[in-house]
Design a protein around this motif. Structure first.
Motif, PDB file in Angstrom:
ATOM      1  N   ALA A 171     109.783 113.909  17.473  1.00  0.00           N
ATOM      2  CA  ALA A 171     109.874 112.580  18.062  1.00  0.00           C
ATOM      3  C   ALA A 171     111.209 111.922  17.761  1.00  0.00           C
ATOM      4  N   LYS A 172     111.736 112.152  16.542  1.00  0.00           N
ATOM      5  CA  LYS A 172     113.031 111.582  16.181  1.00  0.00           C
ATOM      6  C   LYS A 172     114.167 112.242  16.968  1.00  0.00           C
ATOM      7  N   LEU A 173     114.017 113.525  17.243  1.00  0.00           N
ATOM      8  CA  LEU A 173     115.089 114.256  17.921  1.00  0.00           C
ATOM      9  C   LEU A 173     115.176 113.929  19.408  1.00  0.00           C
ATOM     10  N   ALA A 174     114.037 113.698  20.051  1.00  0.00           N
ATOM     11  CA  ALA A 174     113.981 113.623  21.514  1.00  0.00           C
ATOM     12  C   ALA A 174     114.988 112.644  22.125  1.00  0.00           C
ATOM     13  N   PRO A 175     115.054 111.379  21.690  1.00  0.00           N
ATOM     14  CA  PRO A 175     116.005 110.457  22.343  1.00  0.00           C
ATOM     15  C   PRO A 175     117.464 110.876  22.161  1.00  0.00           C
ATOM     16  N   TYR A 176     117.765 111.434  20.995  1.00  0.00           N
ATOM     17  CA  TYR A 176     119.153 111.804  20.738  1.00  0.00           C
ATOM     18  C   TYR A 176     119.546 113.098  21.440  1.00  0.00           C
ATOM     19  N   ILE A 177     118.567 113.915  21.759  1.00  0.00           N
ATOM     20  CA  ILE A 177     118.859 115.093  22.582  1.00  0.00           C
ATOM     21  C   ILE A 177     119.318 114.636  23.965  1.00  0.00           C
ATOM     22  N   VAL A 178     118.630 113.632  24.501  1.00  0.00           N
ATOM     23  CA  VAL A 178     119.019 113.099  25.816  1.00  0.00           C
ATOM     24  C   VAL A 178     120.438 112.519  25.756  1.00  0.00           C
ATOM     25  N   ILE A 179     120.727 111.748  24.706  1.00  0.00           N
ATOM     26  CA  ILE A 179     122.071 111.175  24.561  1.00  0.00           C
ATOM     27  C   ILE A 179     123.110 112.287  24.434  1.00  0.00           C
ATOM     28  N   GLY A 180     122.797 113.306  23.642  1.00  0.00           N
ATOM     29  CA  GLY A 180     123.733 114.416  23.461  1.00  0.00           C
ATOM     30  C   GLY A 180     124.014 115.154  24.760  1.00  0.00           C
ATOM     31  N   LEU A 181     122.984 115.366  25.573  1.00  0.00           N
ATOM     32  CA  LEU A 181     123.178 116.051  26.849  1.00  0.00           C
ATOM     33  C   LEU A 181     123.995 115.188  27.819  1.00  0.00           C
ATOM     34  N   ILE A 182     123.794 113.881  27.774  1.00  0.00           N
ATOM     35  CA  ILE A 182     124.615 112.991  28.597  1.00  0.00           C
ATOM     36  C   ILE A 182     126.079 113.071  28.160  1.00  0.00           C
ATOM     37  N   ASP A 183     126.311 113.077  26.842  1.00  0.00           N
ATOM     38  CA  ASP A 183     127.674 113.192  26.328  1.00  0.00           C
ATOM     39  C   ASP A 183     128.293 114.532  26.717  1.00  0.00           C
ATOM     40  N   LEU A 184     127.493 115.604  26.677  1.00  0.00           N
ATOM     41  CA  LEU A 184     128.000 116.919  27.095  1.00  0.00           C
ATOM     42  C   LEU A 184     128.426 116.884  28.561  1.00  0.00           C
ATOM     43  N   THR A 185     127.608 116.251  29.396  1.00  0.00           N
ATOM     44  CA  THR A 185     127.953 116.135  30.818  1.00  0.00           C
ATOM     45  C   THR A 185     129.256 115.370  31.004  1.00  0.00           C
ATOM     46  N   MET A 186     129.416 114.280  30.261  1.00  0.00           N
ATOM     47  CA  MET A 186     130.665 113.511  30.357  1.00  0.00           C
ATOM     48  C   MET A 186     131.859 114.344  29.910  1.00  0.00           C
ATOM     49  N   CYS A 187     131.685 115.144  28.854  1.00  0.00           N
ATOM     50  CA  CYS A 187     132.779 116.004  28.374  1.00  0.00           C
ATOM     51  C   CYS A 187     133.187 117.019  29.436  1.00  0.00           C
ATOM     52  N   LEU A 188     132.208 117.639  30.081  1.00  0.00           N
ATOM     53  CA  LEU A 188     132.506 118.648  31.093  1.00  0.00           C
ATOM     54  C   LEU A 188     133.187 118.015  32.305  1.00  0.00           C
ATOM     55  N   LEU A 189     132.704 116.854  32.719  1.00  0.00           N
ATOM     56  CA  LEU A 189     133.318 116.179  33.866  1.00  0.00           C
ATOM     57  C   LEU A 189     134.748 115.739  33.541  1.00  0.00           C
TER      58      LEU A 189
END
Length: 379
Positions: A231-249
């Protein structure tokens, strides 16, 4: 007399306050850790871990001509303290080693080297790994110097003028043809951002709840430690994936960095490393139970090593062996190598698989340790 009394009272109050603050500082271990351990860590990292020198650089040597002249050139390469020639049978094998990062350059002596040298127009092909443009330029200078010394030695023995002009080095750069430093730095930023979002931010999670006393309320519910971790990991996984997308773009559209490898592989290894970073942060917060201490420990044990010892700034083969061993223990080192390869060299599924297994091993170990820090007990 009045002034003397005022001064004496001032000194008395100041001494009392200094003693109180000193005792308080000694009781606050987190402050002591930052004040004493952080300088030591920085001294060791910058003193032993930071090196821009190129020493014993592995170079694949493909000898298609084994004449006396070719062997003389090879002896010049082997005599350099900065080069470590590795005999390779074929260019295909050498190319694979360069793509996997096992060598920094390829020196190919063609089969017509001897005949061309007699005519004064011999050529040697040099292929450089351009992922790190600074290292590639330095290595090119070292190889040119070694070849020049060997040619000069040949000319001296033959009584000719030592000019070294009878052999030409034909240089090509792979993976970063333009020598653009952004191509080298931007993939590494993915590692640093994943570390920052993962370890640094998540390190505050459990510590914040311990400080507020809200975690004790969960201990009287049927919630299990593993469920709490997920439960603690779930929201930050979403944030991390958004950051990864921004890095790739940003890499593609803002910095014009090519992505030559599989996007699926990039997402896979990035997701695994994000999980590792998040678990490291949760483990730190569960152990320290203090937001300030957790943030400082996360800085010292995750972000700083990822910045200095993962291969982001310089080639890890140029640092002392003891520091190399420490670097190989860090998850960031394994992620850094594979993400740079996927960006600039292409997809090496063997490399992706081996590093993914290492990251999954870290995930398993950190999950077990994190669960133990979240057992339902009150100290």
């Amino acid at each position: 007399m009045s002034d003397d009394r005022t001064e004496s009272a001032f000194l008395t109050r100041l001494t009392a306050l200094v003693r109180k603050e000193t005792r308080q500082m000694l009781r606050d271990r987190s402050n002591l850790m930052v004040g004493l351990l952080l300088p030591v860590a920085l001294i060791l990292l910058f003193g032993f871990g930071l090196s821009f020198d190129v020493k014993n650089a592995p170079v694949a040597l493909v000898m298609q001509d084994r004449s006396a002249g070719a062997r003389e050139i090879v002896s010049g390469l082997r005599g350099s303290a900065y080069l470590d020639p590795i005999d390779v049978e074929t260019m295909e094998q050498a190319s694979r080693m360069l793509r996997e990062g096992k060598v920094d350059a390829i020196v190919q002596i063609p089969n017509d080297f001897a005949s061309r040298q007699v005519k004064g127009g011999a050529e040697i092909q040099l292929i450089l790994n351009g992922v790190d443009s600074t290292t590639a330029q330095t290595l090119e200078a070292y190889i040119q110097g070694a070849v020049g010394v060997a040619v000069a030695r040949q000319a001296d023995r033959g009584g000719a003028t030592a000019s070294g002009g009878s052999v030409t080095l034909m240089t090509r750069t792979w993976f970063n043809e333009e020598g653009n430093s952004r191509w080298y730095l931007v993939p590494g930023l993915v590692v640093l951002i994943m570390t920052l979002v993962g370890a640094f931010l998540s390190s505050l999670l459990i510590a914040r709840e311990w400080e507020r006393g809200t975690l004790e309320a969960l201990f009287v519910t049927p919630v299990r430690p593993l469920e709490l971790v997920l439960a603690k990991l779930a929201p930050y996984i979403v944030i991390g994936l958004i950051d990864l997308t921004m890095c790739l773009l940003a890499a593609v559209f803002l910095f014009d960095v090519p992505i030559r490898g599989s996007m699926l592989a990039i997402i896979l290894v990035s997701f695994l490393y994000l999980l590792v970073s998040l678990l490291v942060g949760l483990l730190i917060s569960g152990v320290t139970r203090n937001q300030f201490a957790a943030s400082q420990v996360a800085l010292l044990t995750s972000f700083m090593p990822a910045l200095m010892l993962s291969g982001f700034v310089f080639d890890l083969r140029n640092i002392p062996v003891a520091v190399q061993v420490v670097a190989q223990i860090l998850p960031a080192t394994h992620f850094m190598g594979v993400i740079k390869t996927l960006f600039l060299a292409g997809t090496d599924w063997g490399m992706v698989a081996s590093n993914s297994l290492i990251l999954m091993g870290y995930i398993a170990i950190l999950t077990i340790l994190t669960r133990r820090t979240l057992r339902k007990r009150l100290d």
